[in-house]
Design an enzyme around this catalytic site. Structure first.
Site, PDB file in Angstrom:
ATOM      1  N   LYS A  44      48.656  -2.550  20.498  1.00  0.00           N
ATOM      2  CA  LYS A  44      50.045  -1.731  19.795  1.00  0.00           C
ATOM      3  C   LYS A  44      50.970  -2.994  20.855  1.00  0.00           C
ATOM      4  CE  LYS A  44      50.452   1.784  21.435  1.00  0.00           C
ATOM      5  NZ  LYS A  44      48.802   2.101  22.659  1.00  0.00           N
ATOM      6  N   THR A  45      51.608  -3.091  21.677  1.00  0.00           N
ATOM      7  CA  THR A  45      52.576  -3.800  22.204  1.00  0.00           C
ATOM      8  C   THR A  45      52.803  -5.277  21.782  1.00  0.00           C
ATOM      9  OG1 THR A  45      53.260  -2.226  24.252  1.00  0.00           O
ATOM     10  CG2 THR A  45      54.611  -4.545  23.374  1.00  0.00           C
ATOM     11  N   ASP A 225      58.076   0.299  18.879  1.00  0.00           N
ATOM     12  CA  ASP A 225      57.244   0.506  20.085  1.00  0.00           C
ATOM     13  C   ASP A 225      57.718   2.274  20.667  1.00  0.00           C
ATOM     14  OD1 ASP A 225      54.889   0.012  22.039  1.00  0.00           O
ATOM     15  OD2 ASP A 225      56.151  -1.324  23.335  1.00  0.00           O
ATOM     16  N   GLU A 226      55.888   2.628  20.889  1.00  0.00           N
ATOM     17  CA  GLU A 226      56.582   3.896  22.098  1.00  0.00           C
ATOM     18  C   GLU A 226      56.885   4.952  20.741  1.00  0.00           C
ATOM     19  OE1 GLU A 226      54.926   4.606  24.471  1.00  0.00           O
ATOM     20  OE2 GLU A 226      55.347   2.165  25.858  1.00  0.00           O
ATOM     21  N   GLN A 256      49.804   9.717  24.447  1.00  0.00           N
ATOM     22  CA  GLN A 256      51.196   9.209  25.434  1.00  0.00           C
ATOM     23  C   GLN A 256      52.448   9.567  25.002  1.00  0.00           C
ATOM     24  OE1 GLN A 256      50.051   5.321  26.601  1.00  0.00           O
ATOM     25  NE2 GLN A 256      49.137   4.317  25.162  1.00  0.00           N
ATOM     26  N   ARG A 641      46.941   3.220  33.194  1.00  0.00           N
ATOM     27  CA  ARG A 641      47.966   2.020  33.788  1.00  0.00           C
ATOM     28  C   ARG A 641      47.207   0.774  34.366  1.00  0.00           C
ATOM     29  NH1 ARG A 641      50.598   1.881  30.012  1.00  0.00           N
ATOM     30  NH2 ARG A 641      49.284   3.555  29.358  1.00  0.00           N
TER      31      ARG A 641
HETATM   32  P1  ATP Z   1      49.516   1.363  25.972  1.00  0.00           P
HETATM   33  O1  ATP Z   1      49.691   2.104  24.915  1.00  0.00           O
HETATM   34  O2  ATP Z   1      49.934   1.284  27.456  1.00  0.00           O
HETATM   35  O3  ATP Z   1      51.540   0.913  25.517  1.00  0.00           O
HETATM   36  P2  ATP Z   1      49.437  -0.776  24.583  1.00  0.00           P
HETATM   37  O4  ATP Z   1      48.562  -0.590  22.919  1.00  0.00           O
HETATM   38  O5  ATP Z   1      51.163  -1.342  23.883  1.00  0.00           O
HETATM   39  O6  ATP Z   1      49.210  -0.305  25.981  1.00  0.00           O
HETATM   40  P3  ATP Z   1      48.785  -3.828  25.049  1.00  0.00           P
HETATM   41  O7  ATP Z   1      50.295  -3.783  26.608  1.00  0.00           O
HETATM   42  O8  ATP Z   1      49.892  -4.564  24.430  1.00  0.00           O
HETATM   43  O9  ATP Z   1      48.710  -2.516  25.222  1.00  0.00           O
HETATM   44  O10 ATP Z   1      47.385  -4.728  25.669  1.00  0.00           O
HETATM   45  C1  ATP Z   1      47.175  -4.729  26.716  1.00  0.00           C
HETATM   46  C2  ATP Z   1      46.507  -5.153  27.632  1.00  0.00           C
HETATM   47  O11 ATP Z   1      45.715  -5.672  26.549  1.00  0.00           O
HETATM   48  C3  ATP Z   1      47.472  -6.544  27.854  1.00  0.00           C
HETATM   49  O12 ATP Z   1      47.480  -7.085  28.871  1.00  0.00           O
HETATM   50  C4  ATP Z   1      47.628  -7.250  26.751  1.00  0.00           C
HETATM   51  O13 ATP Z   1      48.001  -8.736  26.668  1.00  0.00           O
HETATM   52  C5  ATP Z   1      46.327  -7.512  26.863  1.00  0.00           C
HETATM   53  N1  ATP Z   1      45.360  -7.855  24.495  1.00  0.00           N
HETATM   54  C6  ATP Z   1      46.093  -6.873  23.762  1.00  0.00           C
HETATM   55  N2  ATP Z   1      45.682  -7.383  22.762  1.00  0.00           N
HETATM   56  C7  ATP Z   1      44.979  -8.069  22.624  1.00  0.00           C
HETATM   57  C8  ATP Z   1      43.470  -9.351  22.189  1.00  0.00           C
HETATM   58  N3  ATP Z   1      43.844  -9.176  20.754  1.00  0.00           N
HETATM   59  N4  ATP Z   1      42.834 -10.426  23.031  1.00  0.00           N
HETATM   60  C9  ATP Z   1      43.285 -10.262  24.362  1.00  0.00           C
HETATM   61  N5  ATP Z   1      44.072  -9.410  25.335  1.00  0.00           N
HETATM   62  C10 ATP Z   1      45.034  -8.171  24.260  1.00  0.00           C
HETATM   63 MG    MG Z   2      52.534  -0.746  24.732  1.00  0.00          MG
END
Ligand code: ATP
Ligand code: MG
Length: 716
Positions: A44-45, A225-226, A256, A641
């Site tokens: 997402k981030t 975000d969040e 979350q 995490r």
């Molecule tokens: P959270 O809910 O904990 O905030 P998030 O959904 O924001 O998590 P991110 O932090 O954006 O998730 O991504 C998690 C991990 O996966 C990061 O290391 C990111 O670089 C990697 N990632 C995200 N999308 C891809 C993708 N399409 N291909 C490869 N790696 C990815």
């Molecule tokens: Mg995130």
């Protein structure tokens, strides 16, 4: 209603590397409201960072984009990521927290509400002392309770009069009147509290059409975000910022949501599709962070919670190491086992496949429920010479010496900031006693003047002896002089001179040594002061060193401009960069982050889940159930995490106050549904750890020796 084309915006756009199809869909949908709703680690981030790039590519100017993060630290990280993705143009993008955005709005347009551009931001301690004064209490605990309730009122949009009108009992009525006096003081001091940083911008946008039009025209797209942890007021601000066109992207995960206790509400998620019927909802299902073993444990834990939106998450990173559960005799034993685990993973004696490439200190984190739990780990880490940092605990800016300096600096930008005046005039002591200050305060209240204005009043001589007036005016003149100098101090080099002179003028180093019994503590405090000065100077721009040590040229700012920005920065860690240290963090502060190896410690009933209030006669079954759900989400955040290995530990005995009580494993451990539960302490683990520690020390010793030899050879 949105005026944008409803769909089809993905066609013809270049594909974006490093994003899956669903992520690309969210990134390429730019003309209307978009919600990315997905579980942890699903990228997402990453969508937000890439979308910033995509929006610029599509023609928006960087200044037209605002990305809102939950913490300053997250903002700093996103800025870094955006920079490496899109280069220099990322600098113009507004990446900050809701609070920092509020500051910007109020500095620019707060005049419409009667605020001067140099208003001060009060920290929590300032608020407590003003409330003590407003409510006529000397008890800090009572004042903090008032603070809590007033904050809740403000967050739900109530002013003092409205709070009084809807008060449920006499106690609330009295508090509403204290709130009125508190608000009067804030206006007099030209100060705002943290809640105002959201509440006042909302008022601005609601009541001043020209301000609202200006911001809506300025912002082409807002990303949040969040989103699940925004509160009702923040949502209102967002709505008014984006206006009818609704060009925003919110990303979040209802599982979350862990800030309910601070007023965050999942209603914001529920309301989005109602308020924006054309909302595009994108769901992400692939988790890129964790192994299947870890993800399964996370999904199992969150399972029993009621679902706002059903979600599925899968990982293609393979099954990986099983999640380990260990039991410990007590906190010290737990810390020792964690140390042993870190050393053993670094030594690579086990987990060859998964552990081998993740052996830096920064690949490890220890997560716990409450701040005070860090201490025992800190001690164990020091003993074992493991470098670490504590995040989510006392921040640099909460330290007394830094607050002293900030008090002074705040006073320079806003002479009417009475709490800052009190701090500066008494630190260091300059022979102006509390009787004089009290008289000055009374004089100020009587004539509706700030303390600073009062000291230059001609009639002050009527209430204070000439000597006292003389000392006060000398202080006032010094402040004026300092302000003048700060205004004309430009760039890092000048800033260093300014700060040095100032600290010498007020003899602050001596003050620290006089105030501390222990020289060691005083020296540590003085190092903090130097650290702070260095950081302030860097922010003044000019020729400065970047994190890699290279000299770069940054835009020059005056000392006064920099001072205006400091109140909001709660942590200096923003500039620490990617240090190679183990992270000790609360679960709350770990949100959004990831580490290859995570140790989730002290998972016992009463700590995680935290006390649910079963013993509290007034707590209803419903409120207990809601608390349990939030604790479960916290556990979910903790588990997710971890990228490669996860260790969960619990205590057979734990401290409760002064007593030792039996510990019961957290119910969440059973809910993780692991095949094998507790792993007994392996004697080999200890031996391996001892060996690793020994090898580390020997290596450190050898390195030191080699360095000394090299230095000797080079004549250093
Ligand atoms: P959270 O809910 O904990 O905030 P998030 O959904 O924001 O998590 P991110 O932090 O954006 O998730 O991504 C998690 C991990 O996966 C990061 O290391 C990111 O670089 C990697 N990632 C995200 N999308 C891809 C993708 N399409 N291909 C490869 N790696 C990815
Ligand atoms: Mg995130």
């Amino acid at each position: 209603m949105s005026t944008s084309p409803p769909s089809g915006t993905t066609s013809g756009t270049p594909s974006i590397a490093g994003l899956n199809l669903a992520q690309q869909e969210a990134v390429n949908y730019m003309h209307g409201p978009c919600l990315v709703l997905a579980g942890a680690g699903s990228g997402k981030t990453r969508v937000i960072t890439h979308k910033i790039g995509r929006l610029i590519q599509a023609g928006l100017k960087p200044e037209q984009i605002a990305a809102i993060t939950f913490t300053n630290k997250a903002a700093a990280e996103m800025r870094e990521r955006a920079k490496s993705l899109i280069g220099k143009s990322a600098r113009g993008v507004l990446i900050c927290t809701f609070h920092a955005l509020g500051v910007r709005m109020l500095r620019q347009d707060g005049g419409a509400l009667g605020l001067k551009p140099q208003f001060s931001i009060l920290d929590s301690d300032d608020v407590t002392s003003i409330l003590k004064d407003a409510g006529g209490s000397t008890d800090a605990a009572t004042a903090r309770q008032w603070q809590w309730t007033i904050s809740a009122w403000k967050n739900s949009g109530l002013n003092a009069a409205q709070a009084e009108a809807q008060a449920a009992n006499d106690e609330e009525r009295v508090l509403a009147r204290i709130m009125a006096r508190y608000e009067e003081r804030l206006t007099a001091y030209q100060s705002v509290d943290f809640d105002d940083l959201i509440g006042l911008p909302l008022k601005l946008l609601k009541e001043h059409d020209e301000v609202r039009d200006k911001w809506q025209a300025a912002l082409g797209h807002v990303l949040v975000d969040e989103y699940q942890d925004t509160n009702a007021t923040q949502y209102e601000v967002l709505k008014l910022l984006v206006g009818e066109r609704g060009r925003f992207t919110a990303v979040g995960d209802d599982d979350q949501s862990i800030y309910g206790w601070r007023g965050a509400t999942l209603d914001n998620l529920k309301r989005l599709p109602v308020d924006y019927p054309e909302l595009k909802v994108v769901k992400l299902e692939q988790n890129y962070r964790s192994t299947s073993a870890i993800l399964r444990a996370a999904n199992n834990v969150i399972g029993p919670n009621p679902k706002l939106y059903p979600k599925t998450l899968f990982s293609e990173l393979g099954e990986g190491e099983p999640v380990r559960v260990i039991d410990c005799d007590g906190e010290e034993h737990e810390a020792d086992r964690v140390v042993a685990r870190i050393q053993s993973l670094r030594a690579g004696g086990e987990l060859q496949a998964v552990g081998s490439q993740y052996k830096d200190w920064k690949d490890f984190s220890v997560l716990y429920r409450a701040n005070h739990q860090a201490k025992v780990f800190e001690k164990a880490f020091r003993r074992a010479q493991i470098p670490y940092k504590v995040s989510g605990g006392q921040s640099f800016f909460d330290r007394a010496e830094i607050k002293d300096l900030c008090g002074w600096l705040r006073l320079l930008t806003n002479n009417d900031d009475d709490p800052a005046f009190m701090r500066a005039v008494t630190t260091p002591k300059r022979g102006i006693g509390h009787v004089t200050l009290q008289a000055l305060g009374n004089f100020g209240s009587q004539y509706k003047l700030s303390l600073f204005e009062s000291l230059f009043s001609n009639s002050l001589g009527a209430v204070l002896p000439a000597k006292a007036v003389g000392s006060l005016q000398e202080f006032g003149r010094y402040l004026n002089d300092l302000e003048h100098r700060a205004k004309h101090t430009l760039g890092a080099q000048d800033a260093r001179v300014f700060l040095n002179d100032w600290l010498k003028d007020i003899d602050y180093e001596k003050h620290l040594y006089d105030a501390e019994d222990s020289e060691k503590v005083a020296a540590a405090r003085w190092t903090n002061v130097m650290d702070f000065c260095d950081w302030m100077a860097q922010r003044c721009g000019g020729q400065i060193e970047d994190t890699s040590g290279a000299t770069v040229e940054k835009e020059r700012k005056t000392m006064l401009e920099v001072v205006q920005t400091i109140a909001l920065l709660s942590t200096i860690s923003e500039r620490e960069g990617d240090q190679d240290v183990v992270t000790l963090s609360t679960l709350h502060a770990a949100k959004g982050l990831e580490w290859p190896h995570v140790m989730l410690v002290s998972c016992v009933e009463g700590l995680l889940p935290f006390k649910l209030g079963e013993d509290d006669a007034e707590a209803s079954a419903e409120s207990i159930a809601l608390r349990l759900q939030e604790e479960r989400r916290l556990m979910y955040v903790g588990i997710t995490r971890a990228q490669r290995t996860l260790l969960v530990s619990w205590l057979r005995r734990r401290k409760k106050g002064r007593e030792m009580i039996a510990g019961t494993p957290s119910r969440f451990i059973a809910e993780m549904g692991l095949d094998k539960t507790t792993v007994k302490e392996d004697p080999r683990e200890k031996i391996r750890a001892l060996r690793a520690e020994f090898a580390q020390r020997a290596a450190d010793g050898l390195a030191a020796q080699a360095l000394a030899e090299a230095n000797a050879k080079s004549g250093l």
